[in-house]
Design a protein around this motif. Structure first.
Motif, PDB file in Angstrom:
ATOM      1  N   ALA A   2      29.314  36.023  35.020  1.00 31.22           N
ATOM      2  CA  ALA A   2      27.961  36.501  34.651  1.00 31.22           C
ATOM      3  C   ALA A   2      27.687  37.872  34.794  1.00 31.22           C
ATOM      4  O   ALA A   2      28.364  38.734  35.310  1.00 31.22           O
ATOM      5  CB  ALA A   2      27.023  35.786  35.380  1.00 31.22           C
ATOM      6  N   GLU A   3      26.728  38.447  33.898  1.00 31.07           N
ATOM      7  CA  GLU A   3      26.208  39.957  34.103  1.00 31.07           C
ATOM      8  C   GLU A   3      25.292  39.807  35.427  1.00 31.07           C
ATOM      9  O   GLU A   3      24.914  39.111  36.068  1.00 31.07           O
ATOM     10  CB  GLU A   3      25.336  40.195  32.891  1.00 31.07           C
ATOM     11  N   ALA A   4      25.266  41.262  35.801  1.00 29.04           N
ATOM     12  CA  ALA A   4      24.436  41.737  37.113  1.00 29.04           C
ATOM     13  C   ALA A   4      23.062  41.217  37.261  1.00 29.04           C
ATOM     14  O   ALA A   4      22.604  40.742  37.969  1.00 29.04           O
ATOM     15  CB  ALA A   4      24.692  43.061  36.999  1.00 29.04           C
ATOM     16  N   ASN A   5      22.343  41.151  35.865  1.00 24.95           N
ATOM     17  CA  ASN A   5      20.921  41.110  35.854  1.00 24.95           C
ATOM     18  C   ASN A   5      20.901  39.379  35.772  1.00 24.95           C
ATOM     19  O   ASN A   5      19.570  39.031  35.928  1.00 24.95           O
ATOM     20  CB  ASN A   5      20.214  41.568  34.903  1.00 24.95           C
ATOM     21  N   GLU A   6      21.706  38.593  35.802  1.00 28.59           N
ATOM     22  CA  GLU A   6      21.674  37.260  35.863  1.00 28.59           C
ATOM     23  C   GLU A   6      22.175  36.651  37.136  1.00 28.59           C
ATOM     24  O   GLU A   6      22.198  35.499  37.299  1.00 28.59           O
ATOM     25  CB  GLU A   6      22.783  36.654  34.679  1.00 28.59           C
ATOM     26  N   ILE A   7      22.459  37.454  38.159  1.00 22.68           N
ATOM     27  CA  ILE A   7      23.078  36.897  39.249  1.00 22.68           C
ATOM     28  C   ILE A   7      22.157  37.680  40.436  1.00 22.68           C
ATOM     29  O   ILE A   7      22.801  38.315  41.304  1.00 22.68           O
ATOM     30  CB  ILE A   7      24.607  36.961  39.539  1.00 22.68           C
ATOM     31  N   LEU A 265      38.988  31.018  46.361  1.00 19.54           N
ATOM     32  CA  LEU A 265      38.172  31.761  47.614  1.00 19.54           C
ATOM     33  C   LEU A 265      36.645  31.155  47.693  1.00 19.54           C
ATOM     34  O   LEU A 265      35.882  31.529  47.110  1.00 19.54           O
ATOM     35  CB  LEU A 265      38.085  33.202  47.196  1.00 19.54           C
ATOM     36  N   PRO A 266      36.511  29.896  48.321  1.00 20.75           N
ATOM     37  CA  PRO A 266      35.460  29.247  48.071  1.00 20.75           C
ATOM     38  C   PRO A 266      34.313  29.478  49.279  1.00 20.75           C
ATOM     39  O   PRO A 266      33.166  29.088  49.082  1.00 20.75           O
ATOM     40  CB  PRO A 266      36.040  27.750  48.405  1.00 20.75           C
ATOM     41  N   THR A 267      34.498  30.493  50.016  1.00 19.45           N
ATOM     42  CA  THR A 267      33.726  30.799  51.217  1.00 19.45           C
ATOM     43  C   THR A 267      32.851  31.999  50.615  1.00 19.45           C
ATOM     44  O   THR A 267      32.192  32.614  51.761  1.00 19.45           O
ATOM     45  CB  THR A 267      34.254  30.755  52.434  1.00 19.45           C
ATOM     46  N   MET A 268      32.844  32.616  49.581  1.00 14.68           N
ATOM     47  CA  MET A 268      32.220  33.728  49.613  1.00 14.68           C
ATOM     48  C   MET A 268      30.522  33.436  48.845  1.00 14.68           C
ATOM     49  O   MET A 268      30.667  32.712  48.163  1.00 14.68           O
ATOM     50  CB  MET A 268      33.118  34.665  48.175  1.00 14.68           C
ATOM     51  N   THR A 269      29.919  34.012  49.494  1.00 19.37           N
ATOM     52  CA  THR A 269      28.334  33.957  49.258  1.00 19.37           C
ATOM     53  C   THR A 269      28.104  34.639  47.924  1.00 19.37           C
ATOM     54  O   THR A 269      28.934  35.383  47.642  1.00 19.37           O
ATOM     55  CB  THR A 269      27.454  34.345  50.185  1.00 19.37           C
ATOM     56  N   VAL A 270      26.894  34.438  47.230  1.00 15.48           N
ATOM     57  CA  VAL A 270      26.407  35.207  46.212  1.00 15.48           C
ATOM     58  C   VAL A 270      26.197  36.456  46.493  1.00 15.48           C
ATOM     59  O   VAL A 270      26.736  37.455  45.683  1.00 15.48           O
ATOM     60  CB  VAL A 270      24.995  34.468  45.546  1.00 15.48           C
ATOM     61  N   GLN A 276      30.825  42.751  46.274  1.00 13.72           N
ATOM     62  CA  GLN A 276      32.292  43.147  45.532  1.00 13.72           C
ATOM     63  C   GLN A 276      32.130  43.848  44.255  1.00 13.72           C
ATOM     64  O   GLN A 276      32.967  44.479  43.976  1.00 13.72           O
ATOM     65  CB  GLN A 276      32.858  41.629  45.645  1.00 13.72           C
ATOM     66  N   ARG A 277      31.300  43.079  43.625  1.00 15.19           N
ATOM     67  CA  ARG A 277      31.368  43.838  42.013  1.00 15.19           C
ATOM     68  C   ARG A 277      30.699  44.986  42.101  1.00 15.19           C
ATOM     69  O   ARG A 277      31.125  45.969  41.194  1.00 15.19           O
ATOM     70  CB  ARG A 277      30.524  42.688  41.189  1.00 15.19           C
ATOM     71  N   VAL A 278      29.900  45.407  42.704  1.00  8.82           N
ATOM     72  CA  VAL A 278      29.220  46.746  43.178  1.00  8.82           C
ATOM     73  C   VAL A 278      30.263  47.683  43.335  1.00  8.82           C
ATOM     74  O   VAL A 278      30.290  48.849  42.805  1.00  8.82           O
ATOM     75  CB  VAL A 278      28.188  46.768  43.924  1.00  8.82           C
ATOM     76  N   ARG A 279      31.281  47.334  44.576  1.00 12.74           N
ATOM     77  CA  ARG A 279      32.233  48.241  44.859  1.00 12.74           C
ATOM     78  C   ARG A 279      33.221  48.521  43.767  1.00 12.74           C
ATOM     79  O   ARG A 279      33.714  49.649  43.650  1.00 12.74           O
ATOM     80  CB  ARG A 279      33.051  47.644  46.071  1.00 12.74           C
ATOM     81  N   GLU A 280      33.440  47.415  43.109  1.00 14.94           N
ATOM     82  CA  GLU A 280      34.361  47.478  41.774  1.00 14.94           C
ATOM     83  C   GLU A 280      33.918  48.199  40.736  1.00 14.94           C
ATOM     84  O   GLU A 280      34.515  48.597  39.644  1.00 14.94           O
ATOM     85  CB  GLU A 280      34.785  46.151  41.473  1.00 14.94           C
ATOM     86  N   GLY A 281      32.684  48.479  40.775  1.00 13.14           N
ATOM     87  CA  GLY A 281      31.879  49.323  39.606  1.00 13.14           C
ATOM     88  C   GLY A 281      31.586  48.394  38.504  1.00 13.14           C
ATOM     89  O   GLY A 281      31.096  48.884  37.340  1.00 13.14           O
ATOM     90  N   ILE A 282      31.432  47.095  38.479  1.00 17.97           N
ATOM     91  CA  ILE A 282      31.164  46.253  37.588  1.00 17.97           C
ATOM     92  C   ILE A 282      29.601  46.198  37.510  1.00 17.97           C
ATOM     93  O   ILE A 282      29.029  45.923  36.384  1.00 17.97           O
ATOM     94  CB  ILE A 282      32.032  45.028  37.665  1.00 17.97           C
ATOM     95  N   PHE A 283      29.188  45.743  38.390  1.00 18.65           N
ATOM     96  CA  PHE A 283      27.657  45.556  38.410  1.00 18.65           C
ATOM     97  C   PHE A 283      27.000  46.956  39.185  1.00 18.65           C
ATOM     98  O   PHE A 283      27.743  47.789  40.071  1.00 18.65           O
ATOM     99  CB  PHE A 283      27.176  44.560  39.682  1.00 18.65           C
TER     100      PHE A 283
END
Length: 352
Positions: A2-7, A265-270, A276-283
């Motif tokens: 999903a996109e950043a503004n949707e999560i 990886l089922p124990t990752m919270t939203v 993680q996506r912010v660190r990767e530069g996606i969000f």
């Protein structure tokens, strides 16, 4: 998915599940081809939402292995359906390796049925070896015909039961859309939906087993024709990232069991997922976006309008407290006009 503004980070589990469930209904009701970009984008978004909901269920520890479904709260019964919905949606993907998709769906459906068995929602099916041993017993043609007739009657009974369940679920689904729904109706809806999904999961696993054989045959044929395919140009770009099943677990031991050998990886919270996506530069960074929006022109206009409205409200309250005759007379005149003229009284354009 999903996109950043949707999560958003602060979303509740129930809100994420409801959005995914409604989006899944939209996908089912859509008449566009399944491989169209719009439908595939919705499928990926729905998968992402269900995966986030699964991570939150694991983090909250909603389920315990020493309980039955009767001890589960009504609102939490729907979360049993997460692996089933993920299995269904993954089978609809068209832009990934089909073998990976089938393996993913197999993990999800088996996880769903195993959890339902643990919570006494269904009985463990008879093992395949026991069925083969029973069918291989010697007998005459009459016994063989009797067995075939019994299997046919069993299939017809299952079909009739599934049809009745579908009709009941449709009626309960209409009742669920009302503003105030009784807890008994909710529980009945979720239990019937679970029962229907259990039957579908068994059918899906049977289809997956057949598809695996077909894919294995295709792989063998491709290896045999490798000499002719070696002259074809290799596709450019990096290979697609392998799919990973997200299932409901509480610790590493359960992940090793339920994951069935797949790296999940089922124990990752939203929130962890977003960071993680912010660190990767996606969000985009949420704090940075807040600063940008704070200084935007629209935000300033909104603040000015809000200040003016607050000022008007204060003036009205002051006039009421001071019993201002002009203001009170104007308000009484408005009330009298509303009593004599219903809403839309003067708007008769293009009306008979």
């Amino acid at each position: 998915m999903a996109e950043a503004n949707e999560i958003p980070i602060d979303r509740k589990l129930g809100e994420i599940f409801e959005e995914a469930y409604n989006l899944m209904d939209t996908i089912e009701a859509c008449y566009d081809p399944m491989n169209s970009p719009g439908v595939q984008a919705n499928i990926k978004k729905c998968i992402g939402l269900y995966e986030d909901a699964t991570r939150l269920v694991s983090l909250c520890g909603l389920f315990s292995s020493n309980e039955t479904y009767e001890e589960i709260a009504t609102e939490n019964l729907r979360y049993f359906l997460l692996p089933f919905f993920l299995g269904q949606l993954n089978l609809k993907l068209c832009n990934a390796d089909r073998k990976q998709i089938v393996e993913m769906a197999d993990v999800y459906f088996n996880d769903f049925l195993r959890r339902c068995e643990n919570y006494a929602l269904c009985q463990k099916p008879e093992t395949e070896s026991a069925v083969v041993a029973r069918n291989d017993t010697p007998g005459d043609k009459v016994q063989e015909l009797a067995r075939m007739a019994q299997e046919r009657n069993t299939k017809l009974q299952k079909y009739q039961e599934k049809k009745e369940l579908t009709d009941q679920i449709k009626l309960l689904k209409v009742a669920m859309k009302k503003e105030h729904v009784d807890d008994e109706i909710k529980r009945e809806f979720y239990l019937k939906l679970l029962k229907s999904c259990i039957m579908e999961a068994h059918d899906e696993l049977a289809s997956i087993a057949q598809e695996k054989q077909i894919l294995q045959y295709i792989d063998v044929a491709r290896r045999n024709n490798s000499s002719t395919e070696s002259h074809k140009p290799t596709p450019k770009g990096p290979p697609p990232r392998p799919l990973k099943p997200i299932i409901i677990t509480r610790d590493a031991a359960q992940k090793a069991v339920y994951g069935m050998g797949y790296p999940s990886l089922p124990t990752m919270t939203v929130a962890d997922f977003y960071e993680q996506r912010v660190r990767e530069g996606i969000f985009p960074d949420a704090e940075r976006m807040k600063e940008i929006n704070k200084n935007s022109l629209m935000n300033r206009v909104y603040q000015d309008n809000a200040a003016e409205l607050d000022k008007e409200e204060e003036e009205k309250e002051t006039l009421v407290e001071q019993d201002d005759e002009e203001y009170l007379a104007r308000q009484r005149a408005k009330d009298e006009f509303k009593d004599d003229h219903r809403r839309g009284y003067g708007n008769r354009h293009n009306r008979s």
